[in-house]
Every structure is written in structure tokens, then in C-alpha cells.
Write a protein that holds these residues in place. Structure first.
Motif, short mmCIF file in Angstrom:
data_model
loop_
_atom_site.label_atom_id
_atom_site.label_comp_id
_atom_site.label_asym_id
_atom_site.label_seq_id
_atom_site.Cartn_x
_atom_site.Cartn_y
_atom_site.Cartn_z
N LEU A 199 1.02 -1.28 0.14
CA LEU A 199 0.02 0.10 0.17
C LEU A 199 1.04 1.19 0.09
CD1 LEU A 199 -2.84 1.45 0.34
CD2 LEU A 199 -2.52 1.18 2.71
N ARG A 200 0.53 2.00 -1.02
CA ARG A 200 1.46 3.20 -1.02
C ARG A 200 1.08 4.41 -0.01
NH1 ARG A 200 0.67 8.28 -3.92
NH2 ARG A 200 2.89 9.03 -4.53
N GLY A 201 1.95 5.07 0.46
CA GLY A 201 1.81 5.92 1.50
C GLY A 201 2.63 7.10 1.45
N ILE A 202 2.18 8.49 1.81
CA ILE A 202 2.99 9.59 1.82
C ILE A 202 3.29 10.05 3.22
CG2 ILE A 202 3.21 12.05 0.92
CD1 ILE A 202 3.30 10.12 -1.35
N VAL A 203 4.73 10.09 3.44
CA VAL A 203 5.06 10.57 4.89
C VAL A 203 5.69 11.84 4.74
CG1 VAL A 203 6.66 10.04 6.72
CG2 VAL A 203 5.78 8.05 5.52
N GLU A 204 5.02 12.87 5.52
CA GLU A 204 5.36 14.28 5.66
C GLU A 204 6.54 14.57 6.53
OE1 GLU A 204 2.19 16.75 5.44
OE2 GLU A 204 1.69 16.34 3.38
N THR A 205 7.71 14.94 6.32
CA THR A 205 8.76 15.34 7.24
C THR A 205 9.00 16.60 7.21
OG1 THR A 205 9.58 13.03 6.86
CG2 THR A 205 11.11 14.61 7.69
#
Length: 211
Positions: A199-205
Motif C-alpha cells: 500500500l502506497r503512503g506519503i510520509v511528510e517530514t
């Protein structure tokens, strides 16, 4: 010794003590008044550092930080916005407060793609079909093969979107239904299509500028 000679000696003694005292007092006043940036020059001397600078910081002179703030700033990861916020909170009137605030002002958010393994299960049913097998084991094997192909088709529907990648598909049988037909055996099954996916996810840093 006449009075004139005694007076001269007293005058010389007064000068011997008075001139150095005047210089010391004058230098001290010049330092604390920061005349001609005396504080900045003394606190930034090229020797006995960081001891002199720490002493200046302890008395709030020469724009130098306290030893505690200096050590905290030296150890600080300025790429960490949270660390910068903590520094400002710990040293609200510190020498490096404005530097920390400027680095925070330059903060930006970086998006990183991350794929995580997940499993999805879908109900599946396979009919034994019109072609009988010689025995139950062969009929089950034929039905299992059909179920595996059907599970692959069902699971590929996830990979049709940008949110999933398909790793593998299989059929998990929960119930067999076998019967005689046309002189042989046919088996139907119920179960689940097991879809092993990513599953694709986007992690914001959040990251801040470096000094």
C-alpha cells in the motif's frame, strides 16, 4: 628631610597608586559601558577561549551566550525543527534565539513515498464445472487451480490503481462441495482470495535549514 622633599615623595606615591587605579577604573567603566565596543573585543580575544566568552556570557557582555546555551547550540541538530523550537523555549532571551527563529522560518515539508505490506481478502466461489475428474483428489486439484487463477484476477484489480502493488495472490479454501457427475467427480469450493499487496503512503517530514 625638609617639608618640600616629603611633599614630593607623597606626590610620587600618590601618582604610583593613583594612575594604575584610574586606569583600572577607567577600563572597567569602558568595558561595562561597551565604549568603542570594548566588550566585543575583550570577549572575542583569540586566546583562553571559550573560557573568556563563557565568562562574558555569564554576565551578559559582548553578545556572548552562556556556557549552557553555547553547549546546547553546538549539540543542536538544526535540521530538526522540533529541536529548534525546544531551544527557543529553553533560551527565550538567548544569543542564538534569532538564529533558531530564522532557521524555523526557512522550514519546508518533504514528502516521501513509502510502501507498506498489507493483505486484502475477498470472498471467492468456484463451480466444479461440466468436466468431471476421475476421483475426488483430482477434482479438488482442478477446482483449486481455477480458484488460484480467479484469485489472481480479483487481486489484480487492486493493482489497477496507483495506491497498490500486487506481490502475490492465492486462494484460501474454507469449504469443499464434491459430488458424482457424468461417471466422475466434480468439486466446487468457497473461500477467500488472499491478495498480498503493498500500500502506497506519503510520509511528510518537516525539515529546517542548516547553519
Amino acid at each position: 628631610m625638609n617639608e618640600s622633599t616629603g611633599a614630593q615623595k607623597k606626590t610620587r606615591r600618590g601618582l604610583m597608586f593613583g594612575i594604575p587605579l584610574t586606569l583600572i577604573l577607567g577600563g572597567g567603566l569602558s568595558f561595562f559601558a561597551n565604549v568603542l565596543s570594548v566588550q566585543d573585543s575583550v570577549c572575542s580575544l583569540g586566546f583562553a577561549q571559550p573560557g573568556i566568552a563563557d565568562l562574558c556570557g555569564a554576565i551578559g557582555a559582548g553578545g556572548k551566550p552562556t556556557k549552557r546555551e553555547r553547549l546546547a547550540w553546538d549539540a543542536l541538530d538544526t535540521n530538526s525543527c522540533e529541536a529548534l523550537r525546544q531551544h527557543i523555549q529553553s533560551f527565550p532571551g538567548g544569543v542564538f534565539r534569532d538564529d533558531a527563529a530564522d532557521l524555523l522560518q526557512a522550514s519546508r515539508t518533504i514528502e516521501t513515498e513509502r510502501w507498506e505490506p498489507v493483505e486484502r481478502r475477498l470472498a471467492i466461489f468456484v463451480d466444479g464445472g461440466p468436466d468431471p475428474s476421475g476421483d475426488v483428489a483430482s477434482a479438488k486439484s482442478a477446482a483449486q487451480e481455477k480458484a488460484t487463477r480467479k484469485a489472481g484476477q480479483m487481486c489484480r484489480s487492486f493493482a489497477a490503481t496507483a495506491s497498490y502493488k500486487l506481490d502475490s495472490a492465492s486462494a484460501d479454501v474454507t469449504e469443499w462441495m464434491c459430488a458424482e457427475q457424468g461417471g466422475g467427480q466434480v468439486c466446487s469450493l468457497e473461500g477467500e482470495a488472499v491478495c498480498s499487496l503493498q500500500l502506497r503512503g506519503i510520509v511528510e517530514t518537516e525539515t529546517c535549514g542548516s547553519r
